[in-house]
Design a protein around this motif. Structure first.
Motif, short mmCIF file in Angstrom:
data_model
loop_
_atom_site.label_atom_id
_atom_site.label_comp_id
_atom_site.label_asym_id
_atom_site.label_seq_id
_atom_site.Cartn_x
_atom_site.Cartn_y
_atom_site.Cartn_z
N GLN A 336 0.83 -1.21 0.00
CA GLN A 336 0.00 0.00 0.00
C GLN A 336 0.86 1.26 0.00
OE1 GLN A 336 -0.61 -2.64 2.03
NE2 GLN A 336 -2.57 -3.36 1.19
N LYS A 337 2.04 1.19 0.65
CA LYS A 337 2.93 2.36 0.68
C LYS A 337 3.45 2.68 -0.72
CE LYS A 337 3.48 3.88 4.98
NZ LYS A 337 3.34 5.31 5.36
N VAL A 338 3.74 1.64 -1.50
CA VAL A 338 4.18 1.88 -2.87
C VAL A 338 3.06 2.54 -3.66
CG1 VAL A 338 5.05 0.82 -4.99
CG2 VAL A 338 5.74 -0.09 -2.76
N ALA A 339 1.84 2.06 -3.47
CA ALA A 339 0.69 2.66 -4.15
C ALA A 339 0.51 4.12 -3.72
CB ALA A 339 -0.56 1.85 -3.87
N ASP A 340 0.85 4.44 -2.47
CA ASP A 340 0.76 5.83 -2.01
C ASP A 340 1.66 6.74 -2.84
OD1 ASP A 340 -1.01 5.09 -0.02
OD2 ASP A 340 0.49 5.11 1.60
N HIS A 341 2.85 6.26 -3.18
CA HIS A 341 3.76 7.05 -4.00
C HIS A 341 3.19 7.26 -5.40
CE1 HIS A 341 7.54 7.35 -1.52
NE2 HIS A 341 6.84 6.47 -0.81
N ILE A 342 2.63 6.21 -5.95
CA ILE A 342 2.02 6.33 -7.28
C ILE A 342 0.86 7.31 -7.22
CG2 ILE A 342 0.73 5.09 -9.07
CD1 ILE A 342 2.44 2.61 -8.37
N ASP A 343 0.02 7.19 -6.19
CA ASP A 343 -1.08 8.14 -5.99
C ASP A 343 -0.57 9.57 -5.96
OD1 ASP A 343 -3.24 6.43 -5.91
OD2 ASP A 343 -3.42 6.40 -3.73
N HIS A 344 0.51 9.78 -5.21
CA HIS A 344 1.02 11.14 -5.04
C HIS A 344 1.45 11.74 -6.38
CE1 HIS A 344 2.82 14.62 -3.16
NE2 HIS A 344 3.97 14.37 -3.77
N VAL A 345 2.17 10.96 -7.18
CA VAL A 345 2.61 11.45 -8.48
C VAL A 345 1.41 11.73 -9.38
CG1 VAL A 345 3.97 10.93 -10.55
CG2 VAL A 345 4.81 10.24 -8.30
N VAL A 346 0.45 10.82 -9.39
CA VAL A 346 -0.73 10.99 -10.24
C VAL A 346 -1.53 12.22 -9.82
CG1 VAL A 346 -2.94 9.95 -10.90
CG2 VAL A 346 -0.88 8.55 -10.84
N ASN A 347 -1.70 12.41 -8.51
CA ASN A 347 -2.45 13.57 -8.03
C ASN A 347 -1.72 14.87 -8.32
OD1 ASN A 347 -4.51 11.96 -7.00
ND2 ASN A 347 -3.56 11.78 -4.98
N LEU A 348 -0.39 14.80 -8.34
CA LEU A 348 0.41 16.01 -8.55
C LEU A 348 0.52 16.39 -10.03
CD1 LEU A 348 2.17 17.98 -6.82
CD2 LEU A 348 4.12 16.52 -7.36
N VAL A 349 0.77 15.38 -10.90
CA VAL A 349 1.05 15.72 -12.31
C VAL A 349 0.29 14.87 -13.32
CG1 VAL A 349 3.35 16.62 -11.79
CG2 VAL A 349 3.08 14.19 -12.33
N GLY A 350 -0.49 13.88 -12.86
CA GLY A 350 -1.29 13.10 -13.79
C GLY A 350 -0.74 11.70 -14.04
N ILE A 351 -1.57 10.88 -14.64
CA ILE A 351 -1.28 9.46 -14.84
C ILE A 351 -0.19 9.21 -15.87
CG2 ILE A 351 -3.03 9.15 -16.65
CD1 ILE A 351 -2.19 6.63 -13.83
N ASP A 352 0.13 10.19 -16.70
CA ASP A 352 1.07 9.98 -17.81
C ASP A 352 2.53 10.04 -17.41
OD1 ASP A 352 -1.02 9.75 -19.68
OD2 ASP A 352 -1.14 11.92 -19.91
N HIS A 353 2.82 10.21 -16.13
CA HIS A 353 4.21 10.48 -15.73
C HIS A 353 4.72 9.55 -14.63
CE1 HIS A 353 3.97 14.01 -18.25
NE2 HIS A 353 2.82 14.29 -17.66
#
Length: 415
Positions: A336-353
């Motif tokens: 879940q912690k790894v998913a938190d990092h993915i969530d953070h990037v997606v929320n910050l700059v979008g799914i494409d990055h």
């Protein structure tokens, strides 16, 4: 009867996922068991790229030679995080083989390039020895062709630009040898620029030679990898590159304050503006600042326990106790912690990055519960589905984002 009905229910869900591409499936409403089965299917049917796997150096340490494979990763291995059976189980299709150059090699002229050449030869030998399992890959098209044949692709990235030595012509040389990204620095500053791990910052970012290296990487078609570099080197490289960059195995600094090796929000946003991709590192110290303190506490207790009971690490009594104690006082972060990092990037700059950059075989035993080796990728995909990610989102994370950058770099070089 209940098991049969449960199977029918799952089959109905699976069928509904496949009946129409326009039908949106709400994975959040499934049970964990149903989601994991869907995640396994997605992993098997979707190309999956991992930005960083340290197998070549593991082979070197394990005794791999060009004459004889002592470490045989064509079969299941008792240790390490990667081998062919586990890659197939987890759906991993294209792990970037890290051609890792330790910073110590920088002190000996010619040693870095020589080591890079030997690790490339080892990787090539792996594909030549087991052509029914592995194949080299030098482009997204190669990965797609290998995937269609059921082969695990072995693209290569050089971790530490010290392998270029002080000769700019080596950029083109290593492109010809198959290198498709270069991590500009590693644990120490080198001729190219400053490192995030090094307190000494002799260049204040990229050196003049480093600026030439970035331009030459653009010219020949090698992706610029900004994992490991200092913040100043990161910004300097972004200012010079004409194509998107990557961070092959970095995580978000938001969760690890003060850990410059991870990327700040400012850097993540700058990379996204450049069109780049950040590939999340799974290592415990990368994803959870509490991991280091927790693991140190467990180690201290076990060392004291050995001393108090006159035991050694090899004693079966100690191994049984250590396993039990570590399980009860688990310092490891979760999937879940790894998913938190993915969530953070997606929320910050979008799914494409965002993408996967596990650092398997490179971060020791610090890997999260549920992500201990390459067979466990479906656990992470299932967690993302639980959080509302769509199948298209998963495909972008698995390969479409990195393919976009890789292809852009190739296209620029062809001009």
């Amino acid at each position: 009867m209940k098991k049969y009905l449960s199977f029918l229910a799952f089959a109905a869900i699976l069928s509904s996922c496949q009946t129409s591409e326009n039908t949106e499936v709400d994975y959040t409403q499934m049970s964990d068991e149903e989601r994991l089965e869907i995640a396994k299917e997605i992993a098997q049917n979707t190309i999956m790229v991992d930005g960083h796997v340290d197998l070549p150096y593991r082979m070197k340490v394990g005794g791999f030679t060009l004459q004889r494979e002592i470490l045989d990763v064509s079969v299941r291995t008792p240790d390490g995080n990667f081998d062919f059976p586990r890659a197939k189980e987890g759906g991993l299709d294209a792990p970037f083989m890290s051609i890792y150059i330790p910073a110590g090699n920088q002190q000996i002229p010619g040693a870095s390039k020589a080591l890079a050449d030997s690790l490339i030869l080892m990787t090539e030998r792996l594909a030549e020895t087991f052509p029914d399992k592995f194949a080299m890959a030098y482009s997204p098209a190669d990965v797609e062709a290998n995937f269609a044949k059921g082969l695990v692709s072995l693209p290569m990235g050089m971790e530490n630009g010290a392998g270029l030595e002080d000769d700019i012509s080596n950029v083109e040389y290593f492109h010809q040898r198959g290198i498709r990204y270069i991590t500009l620095t590693h644990g120490k500053a080198n001729l190219i620029g400053d490192s995030s791990y090094d307190s000494l910052r002799p260049h204040g970012g990229l050196s003049e030679y480093g600026e030439q290296v970035v331009k030459e990487m653009n010219r020949v078609g090698i992706m610029v990898d900004l994992s490991h570099v200092s913040d100043e080197t990161f910004k300097d490289a972004l200012a010079i590159t004409q194509v998107p960059v990557i961070a092959s195995h970095s995580s978000a600094r938001k969760f690890t304050p003060g850990f410059e090796r991870n990327m700040s929000d400012e850097l993540i946003q700058a990379m996204a503006k450049n069109g780049g991709v950040m590939m999340i590192n799974f290592g415990g110290s990368f994803i959870d600042s509490a991991y280091a303190a927790g693991s140190s506490k467990v180690r201290e207790h076990l060392v004291n326990y050995m001393a108090e009971n006159n035991l050694s690490r090899s004693d079966s009594a100690f191994r049984v106790y250590a396993e039990s104690y570590a399980a009860a006082n688990n310092p490891f972060p979760s999937v879940q912690k790894v998913a938190d990092h993915i969530d953070h990037v997606v929320n910050l700059v979008g799914i494409d990055h965002v993408g996967f950059g596990s650092d398997f075989d490179g971060v020791g035993d610090s890997l999260p519960t549920g992500l201990k080796d390459v067979s466990m990728f479906p656990n992470l995909i299932a967690e993302l589905l639980k959080r509302g990610y769509s199948k298209e989102d998963i495909e972008k994370i698995c390969y479409k984002n990195i393919f976009r950058v890789w292809q852009a770099v190739e296209d620029y070089a062809k001009k």
